[in-house]
Motif scaffolding. Structure first.
Motif, PDB file in Angstrom:
ATOM      1  N   GLY A  44     -17.683  26.544  23.303  1.00  0.00           N
ATOM      2  CA  GLY A  44     -16.828  26.533  24.473  1.00  0.00           C
ATOM      3  C   GLY A  44     -17.039  25.293  25.322  1.00  0.00           C
ATOM      4  O   GLY A  44     -17.576  24.279  24.878  1.00  0.00           O
ATOM      5  N   LYS A  47     -19.682  23.921  30.903  1.00  0.00           N
ATOM      6  CA  LYS A  47     -20.461  24.850  31.740  1.00  0.00           C
ATOM      7  C   LYS A  47     -20.956  26.038  30.929  1.00  0.00           C
ATOM      8  O   LYS A  47     -22.095  26.497  31.085  1.00  0.00           O
ATOM      9  CB  LYS A  47     -19.620  25.291  32.937  1.00  0.00           C
ATOM     10  CG  LYS A  47     -19.443  24.191  33.988  1.00  0.00           C
ATOM     11  CD  LYS A  47     -18.722  24.704  35.220  1.00  0.00           C
ATOM     12  CE  LYS A  47     -18.792  23.700  36.354  1.00  0.00           C
ATOM     13  NZ  LYS A  47     -18.311  22.368  36.006  1.00  0.00           N
ATOM     14  N   GLN A  48     -20.110  26.559  30.047  1.00  0.00           N
ATOM     15  CA  GLN A  48     -20.540  27.676  29.201  1.00  0.00           C
ATOM     16  C   GLN A  48     -21.680  27.242  28.274  1.00  0.00           C
ATOM     17  O   GLN A  48     -22.644  27.980  28.072  1.00  0.00           O
ATOM     18  CB  GLN A  48     -19.350  28.179  28.382  1.00  0.00           C
ATOM     19  CG  GLN A  48     -19.651  29.416  27.535  1.00  0.00           C
ATOM     20  CD  GLN A  48     -18.376  30.026  27.008  1.00  0.00           C
ATOM     21  OE1 GLN A  48     -17.599  30.578  27.771  1.00  0.00           O
ATOM     22  NE2 GLN A  48     -18.159  29.935  25.715  1.00  0.00           N
ATOM     23  N   ARG A  49     -21.581  26.016  27.734  1.00  0.00           N
ATOM     24  CA  ARG A  49     -22.655  25.486  26.893  1.00  0.00           C
ATOM     25  C   ARG A  49     -23.942  25.330  27.703  1.00  0.00           C
ATOM     26  O   ARG A  49     -25.038  25.600  27.216  1.00  0.00           O
ATOM     27  CB  ARG A  49     -22.252  24.122  26.312  1.00  0.00           C
ATOM     28  CG  ARG A  49     -21.117  24.190  25.303  1.00  0.00           C
ATOM     29  CD  ARG A  49     -20.540  22.802  25.015  1.00  0.00           C
ATOM     30  NE  ARG A  49     -21.561  21.901  24.491  1.00  0.00           N
ATOM     31  CZ  ARG A  49     -21.921  21.837  23.231  1.00  0.00           C
ATOM     32  NH1 ARG A  49     -21.330  22.629  22.352  1.00  0.00           N
ATOM     33  NH2 ARG A  49     -22.838  20.991  22.826  1.00  0.00           N
ATOM     34  N   VAL A  51     -24.909  27.079  30.310  1.00  0.00           N
ATOM     35  CA  VAL A  51     -25.515  28.404  30.520  1.00  0.00           C
ATOM     36  C   VAL A  51     -26.383  28.780  29.324  1.00  0.00           C
ATOM     37  O   VAL A  51     -27.536  29.202  29.472  1.00  0.00           O
ATOM     38  CB  VAL A  51     -24.422  29.467  30.761  1.00  0.00           C
ATOM     39  CG1 VAL A  51     -25.015  30.861  30.721  1.00  0.00           C
ATOM     40  CG2 VAL A  51     -23.745  29.228  32.097  1.00  0.00           C
ATOM     41  N   SER A  84     -17.159  33.740  37.088  1.00  0.00           N
ATOM     42  CA  SER A  84     -17.103  32.794  35.975  1.00  0.00           C
ATOM     43  C   SER A  84     -18.328  32.922  35.089  1.00  0.00           C
ATOM     44  O   SER A  84     -18.238  32.872  33.862  1.00  0.00           O
ATOM     45  CB  SER A  84     -16.990  31.360  36.508  1.00  0.00           C
ATOM     46  OG  SER A  84     -15.782  31.178  37.204  1.00  0.00           O
ATOM     47  N   LEU A  85     -19.496  33.100  35.723  1.00  0.00           N
ATOM     48  CA  LEU A  85     -20.727  33.262  34.945  1.00  0.00           C
ATOM     49  C   LEU A  85     -20.639  34.494  34.051  1.00  0.00           C
ATOM     50  O   LEU A  85     -21.039  34.463  32.874  1.00  0.00           O
ATOM     51  CB  LEU A  85     -21.929  33.370  35.878  1.00  0.00           C
ATOM     52  CG  LEU A  85     -23.280  33.615  35.195  1.00  0.00           C
ATOM     53  CD1 LEU A  85     -23.642  32.448  34.295  1.00  0.00           C
ATOM     54  CD2 LEU A  85     -24.373  33.842  36.248  1.00  0.00           C
ATOM     55  N   TYR A  88     -18.603  33.633  31.077  1.00  0.00           N
ATOM     56  CA  TYR A  88     -19.375  32.804  30.147  1.00  0.00           C
ATOM     57  C   TYR A  88     -20.334  33.660  29.332  1.00  0.00           C
ATOM     58  O   TYR A  88     -20.444  33.503  28.104  1.00  0.00           O
ATOM     59  CB  TYR A  88     -20.174  31.746  30.903  1.00  0.00           C
ATOM     60  CG  TYR A  88     -19.356  30.722  31.638  1.00  0.00           C
ATOM     61  CD1 TYR A  88     -19.873  30.045  32.744  1.00  0.00           C
ATOM     62  CD2 TYR A  88     -18.052  30.409  31.249  1.00  0.00           C
ATOM     63  CE1 TYR A  88     -19.133  29.090  33.427  1.00  0.00           C
ATOM     64  CE2 TYR A  88     -17.300  29.471  31.926  1.00  0.00           C
ATOM     65  CZ  TYR A  88     -17.836  28.825  33.021  1.00  0.00           C
ATOM     66  OH  TYR A  88     -17.099  27.900  33.679  1.00  0.00           O
ATOM     67  N   THR A  91     -18.465  35.813  26.755  1.00  0.00           N
ATOM     68  CA  THR A  91     -17.988  35.009  25.617  1.00  0.00           C
ATOM     69  C   THR A  91     -19.144  34.596  24.718  1.00  0.00           C
ATOM     70  O   THR A  91     -19.049  34.648  23.488  1.00  0.00           O
ATOM     71  CB  THR A  91     -17.249  33.761  26.128  1.00  0.00           C
ATOM     72  OG1 THR A  91     -16.207  34.175  27.012  1.00  0.00           O
ATOM     73  CG2 THR A  91     -16.658  32.982  24.974  1.00  0.00           C
ATOM     74  N   LEU A  92     -20.262  34.196  25.328  1.00  0.00           N
ATOM     75  CA  LEU A  92     -21.432  33.791  24.529  1.00  0.00           C
ATOM     76  C   LEU A  92     -21.973  34.949  23.719  1.00  0.00           C
ATOM     77  O   LEU A  92     -22.424  34.775  22.584  1.00  0.00           O
ATOM     78  CB  LEU A  92     -22.510  33.227  25.454  1.00  0.00           C
ATOM     79  CG  LEU A  92     -22.214  31.851  26.063  1.00  0.00           C
ATOM     80  CD1 LEU A  92     -23.210  31.518  27.160  1.00  0.00           C
ATOM     81  CD2 LEU A  92     -22.220  30.776  24.982  1.00  0.00           C
TER      82      LEU A  92
END
Length: 1011
Positions: A44, A47-49, A51, A84-85, A88, A91-92
């Motif tokens: 993704g 920011k997702q990476r 996290v 948003s967190l 993330y 999705t992760l």
């Protein structure tokens, strides 16, 4: 039930069957997660990476949500940062799921914890290897220590997490990783010095002290390496530089260890002496003038083989693939790492196999002794130290393979790395085919920029034309250039040299004949590498006559082929009796001229395009081209016709996959047949493959082949009728109702006159669907009823299926769901009895649609799931898309916005790609309903209105399902009359491209659930 559309559909299982377990988390360089096949997982956005990277750094410990937000956004965290967190993290979790119920990423109070097995993180493996290496160093086992420390340092690909832009990583120990790397590097140099390396380390240490001037241990290593190389004065000058740097720039004096070393160097203390193996020449490895690009995987593979004890590794591949360049990189890496000595032996100028050992001896500085075999002399000289011999260009001296094998058997510390267009075929040989450089996964700028082939092209282009840039505009063209040249490094470099005078588009246009275009390589390279044709001439000269003959035959294949296909086709050739196809094909694979590729679970073979063109030239020169291509076309068309009936039943998935793989040859064969007066064969295949055109979304291509064949004269009447029905059905699927009607009315007229009831009924059934799509309900009803009567009377199963299917749709649109259900259930029983898998799936799709309309969501969900199970592995684009539409409607009924977005989003992308406007409208309406479920009522109103306007503009009859009516009422209520009207008006004014852009923005980047 998709109104007025007797469509079938394929189901995408959303990559569950191909999901691989993440097994390696890489922090030591750009952040990556690899699966068990070594493929990188798509994680993704940045920011997702980030996290995930922070959770990997803290693996086994919980990280609070506040700490994660602070690390990602810092002081500028938006109001919705926590939401948003959560997205993330969700999705992760799906990306990292291993296929079991166990989660790697778990909730811990107000934070999250990533649970990984020992060794899954490269940083942890690095720390373990360093600890083991230091232990060996303290024990005095310097060679073992150097090996372990080199293995640890090889895990580094650059600065840790260098691709992440994180606001605050304090406390996450990233800086500590870099310090550990430098400390391990110092230990490795100490081990190398203890193993006798000196001069080899000077260049490396000089660069290191320049980069890290405060590290006194590196200065000490540099002084010692210089001293042991016989350069006492330089060692003392190095101390002076170290002292000046520390005192003048940083205000500190050298430590006692460095001052003591200076005193020892001044008095030439015996304790500083180091040993160098005697009796051999200095290592000689050519240093390329350019950087190697895109070979990191192959470089690591060779390193693993040699580190694992392989005695002889042969890099194979066609000319210009980059074997020598890769071997030089391996040699340089191992020479720098030690303790292995590395020698490079060029063999391109040697044609007598008896001279190979002599060439080896000359490089080593070892010559024949009276009464002693040269093998024995060389082995004795190599006994003092582990050694790697790089034997370059072995293909023209293959008979010397036995000499190399004898040398390996007598020199136990020796390993050999060969480059050769053909394997040596000696005991213990590890063959490593060097593939073309990776091509872009797509033409998008991001994918193009990550391709090894593109990276090489751009680097070489910029060396010639410094202003050359890879931009969003040029990326697709550069990707096409690299694909046209099959990622062949030599071809890419020769093509890049033309960017000084040609734009990428002009270059691509001129690459239709690359053999004449790609000339003018650097003058300091071998002659065979200065033009692409010279490289292929070299390969051609190495072939036996039977290998040349088969290579010419293979030039007729436009795509890939199987061993069985080549053998079957060769039986029809007059010269086949003199060729053992299996054995000769294996020889061409050995030469790198034929490349094995694993497609759809079967081993297929292909020629690089440049090799195909060269072989085609040789075929034309032989005078047999017409005969070979004619026989090839006949074989391909015959095979396609034999496979076409299987597209109906249990073998449909397999045949669809096989025929898709064979499409390049099917296209070439149909064109050959049309150009050479065999229109009957071409029209038979174009008609027989109508399920392929539909199944792969190749509607326009199918129509083009059918139209081209129908334009020919002298065709059999039955073949014309079948082709017109097929063309009419494809035109209908493309919403081209005028052409569809014309095709079908011609069939009705001709088959009615001939009393051909099966074809008449089939054409009438398709015409009913055309009327229905035009909102012509009365003619649709009449055509459907006539089709039913004629089909039942004829007893033809395919005609009855089509009549039942169309009549069910007519009943559905007429508001008679009971009749629609009864006809669909009859059609389902008929399809099952005929073994028509596509028909079964289509009926299940329609029954699920009826159940959704009646709010029987569990029944609808069960029907969709049954269809999904049956469709697994089928590979039918339209079946997949239709099932996605129904699954989306079930999700809307269940108020599952995420599943609805996922399903309708995928359906929209596939409908757009296939050019099916009706389904584009249906998908947009579905995404509008999903937006409403997500609480985004304004976007929902815009999308509903836009979908209606598109349908109106295209003349598409559109029925609004009850669930959509409910959603619209809800949207009006939530927005209020004025806001709703503004959103509605906005949607009506939007261009089609803007509507698609808005709709696709709501589509998740990856699967949102296990489907």
């Amino acid at each position: 039930m998709p109104a007025a559309r007797p469509r079938s559909a394929r189901v995408q299982l959303l990559a569950l069957s191909s999901r691989r377990r993440p097994v390696e988390f890489q922090l030591l360089g750009p952040f990556r997660v690899l699966d068990d096949d070594g493929h990188e997982l798509q994680l993704g956005g940045p920011k997702q990476r980030s996290v995930l990277a922070i959770l990997v750094l803290a693996a086994g410990r919980a990280v609070s949500a506040d700490r994660l937000i602070d690390a990602i956004w810092g002081e500028h965290a938006p109001h919705g940062a926590l939401a948003s967190l959560h997205v993330y993290i969700s999705t992760l979790r799906r990306i990292l799921r291993s296929g079991t119920d166990e989660q790697m990423l778990i909730r811990h109070g107000q934070g999250y914890e990533l649970r990984l097995d020992p060794g899954q993180i490269d940083a942890q493996r690095f720390q373990r290897l360093v600890a083991e290496g230091r232990s060996k160093l303290h024990e005095g086992r310097h060679a073992d220590a150097a090996s372990l420390l080199n293995a640890a340092l090889a895990l580094w690909r650059g600065p840790p997490l260098s691709d992440l832009e994180v606001e605050n990583l304090d406390g996450h120990d990233v800086a500590g990783l870099e310090e550990q790397r430098l400390s391990a590097l110092e230990d490795r140099v100490e081990a190398d010095l203890a193993c006798g390396q000196t001069g080899e380390l000077v260049a490396e240490l000089s660069a290191l002290v320049a980069d890290h001037p405060l590290r006194e241990r590196l200065w000490a290593h540099l002084m010692l390496a210089l001293y042991r190389s016989g350069r006492q004065a330089d060692a003392l000058r190095a101390y002076a530089r170290a002292r000046a740097t520390l005192v003048e720039e940083f205000g500190i004096d050298p430590g006692p260890a460095l001052r003591s070393l200076e005193e020892l160097v001044l008095r030439q203390d015996p304790s500083l002496a180091g040993a160098r193996p005697a009796g051999l020449a200095l290592q000689q490895v050519p240093v390329p003038t350019t950087v190697m690009i895109g070979r990191e995987h192959e470089l690591a593979s060779v390193g693993r083989l040699l580190a694992g004890g392989a005695r002889i590794v042969t890099l194979t591949g066609t000319g210009g693939i980059g074997k020598t360049r890769l071997a030089l990189a391996v040699a340089a890496t191992l020479a720098a790492a030690g303790p292995r000595a590395v020698y490079f032996v060029p063999l391109a100028a040697i044609t007598d196999p008896a001279l190979v050992l002599t060439a080896v001896g000359q490089v080593l500085g070892v010559y024949e002794s009276p009464g002693e075999m040269l093998t024995t002399t060389i082995a004795a000289a190599l006994a003092h130290r582990p050694t790697l011999l790089v034997l370059d260009n072995f293909e023209q001296v293959l008979a010397a393979g036995s000499d190399v094998a004898r040398l390996l058997s007598t020199a136990s510390e020796l390993a050999v790395l060969c480059t050769s267009r053909t394997p040596l075929h000696v005991s213990g040989e590890q063959q490593l085919p060097v593939p073309p450089l990776p091509l872009p996964a797509s033409a998008t700028a991001s994918d193009v920029g990550q391709s090894g082939a593109v990276a090489l092209f751009v680097a070489r282009a910029q060396a010639i034309a410094p202003d050359f840039e890879l931009t969003a505009d040029t990326a697709p063209t550069v990707a096409a250039i690299c694909a046209r040249l099959d990622g062949l490094p030599l071809a890419l470099e020769l093509a890049a040299a033309r960017t000084k005078i040609l734009s990428p588009r002009a270059l691509l246009d001129r690459l239709a004949e690359p053999l004449s275009m790609l000339v003018g390589g650097p003058q300091d390279t071998p002659t065979r590498h200065q033009t692409l044709r010279a490289t292929l001439d070299w390969s051609w000269a190495l072939l036996r006559e039977d290998e040349r003959l088969l290579l010419c035959w293979l030039a007729a294949f436009a795509g890939g082929f199987t061993v069985e296909g080549v053998m079957a086709e060769s039986r029809h050739r007059h010269a086949s009796a003199s060729i053992d196809v299996f054995h000769v094909l294996a020889g061409l694979v050995d030469h790198g001229l034929v490349r094995p590729v694993d497609q759809v679970g079967e081993l297929r073979f292909e020629l690089l395009e440049t090799v195909r063109q060269y072989a085609g030239e040789q075929l034309r020169a032989s005078g047999d081209e017409d005969a070979v291509r004619s026989q090839h076309a006949a074989y391909v068309l015959r095979s396609a016709m034999e496979a076409a009936p299987d597209l109906l039943g249990a073998l449909a998935g397999r045949r669809l996959t096989e025929l898709t793989a064979a499409l390049p040859d099917i296209r070439a064969a149909m064109q050959w047949a049309l150009d050479h007066g065999d229109a009957a064969a071409a029209i038979g295949v174009a008609t027989g493959l109508v399920r392929l055109w539909r199944g792969q979304g190749l509607l326009r291509e199918g129509r083009q082949w059918l139209d081209a064949a129908l334009d020919q004269s002298g065709l059999p009447a039955d073949a014309v009728l079948d082709a017109q029905i097929a063309a009419g059905s494809l035109a209908y699927s493309m919403d081209d109702y005028d052409d569809a009607s014309a095709y079908l009315r011609a069939v009705i007229s001709d088959s009615g006159a001939r009393a051909d009831e099966p074809r008449l009924a089939t054409a009438m059934a398709w015409l009913a669907s055309v009327h229905l799509s035009r909102s012509e309900l009365a003619p649709a009803t009449e055509a459907g009823e006539r089709a039913m009567v004629i089909a039942r009377r004829s007893g033809d199963g395919e005609a009855l299926h089509r009549a039942l299917y169309s009549s069910a749709h007519v009943a559905y649109v007429r508001g008679d769901p009971l009749t629609a259900r009864a006809l669909t259930e009859e059609d389902l029983a008929l399809s099952r009895g005929r073994g028509d898998l596509i028909g079964v799936l289509s009926c299940l799709t329609n029954l699920a649609t009826l159940a959704v309309d009646e709010q029987r969501l569990d029944e609808a969900g069960d029907a969709v799931e049954e269809a999904l199970r049956l469709a697994a592995g089928l590979g039918h684009a339209m079946v997949e898309r239709d099932l996605l539409l129904v699954r989306g409607r079930v999700a809307v009924g269940r108020k599952d916005g995420a599943r609805a977005r996922e399903s309708f989003g995928l359906a929209l992308q596939r409908s757009r790609d296939m050019g099916q406007r009706y389904e584009v409208v249906s998908s947009i309406r579905g995404l509008a309903a999903a937006a409403s479920l997500d609480g985004d009522h304004a976007d929902a109103a815009v999308l509903f209105a836009a979908a209606g306007q598109i349908a109106s503009d295209l003349g598409i009859a559109e029925q609004t399902p009850e669930l959509d009516v409910q959603q619209l009422d809800h949207i009006r209520e939530r927005l209020g009359p004025q806001a709703y009207q503004r959103a509605h008006d906005k949607g009506r004014r939007m261009t089609r491209d803007d509507v698609l852009s808005l709709a696709l923005r709501r589509v998740p980047a990856g699967p949102t659930s296990d489907s």
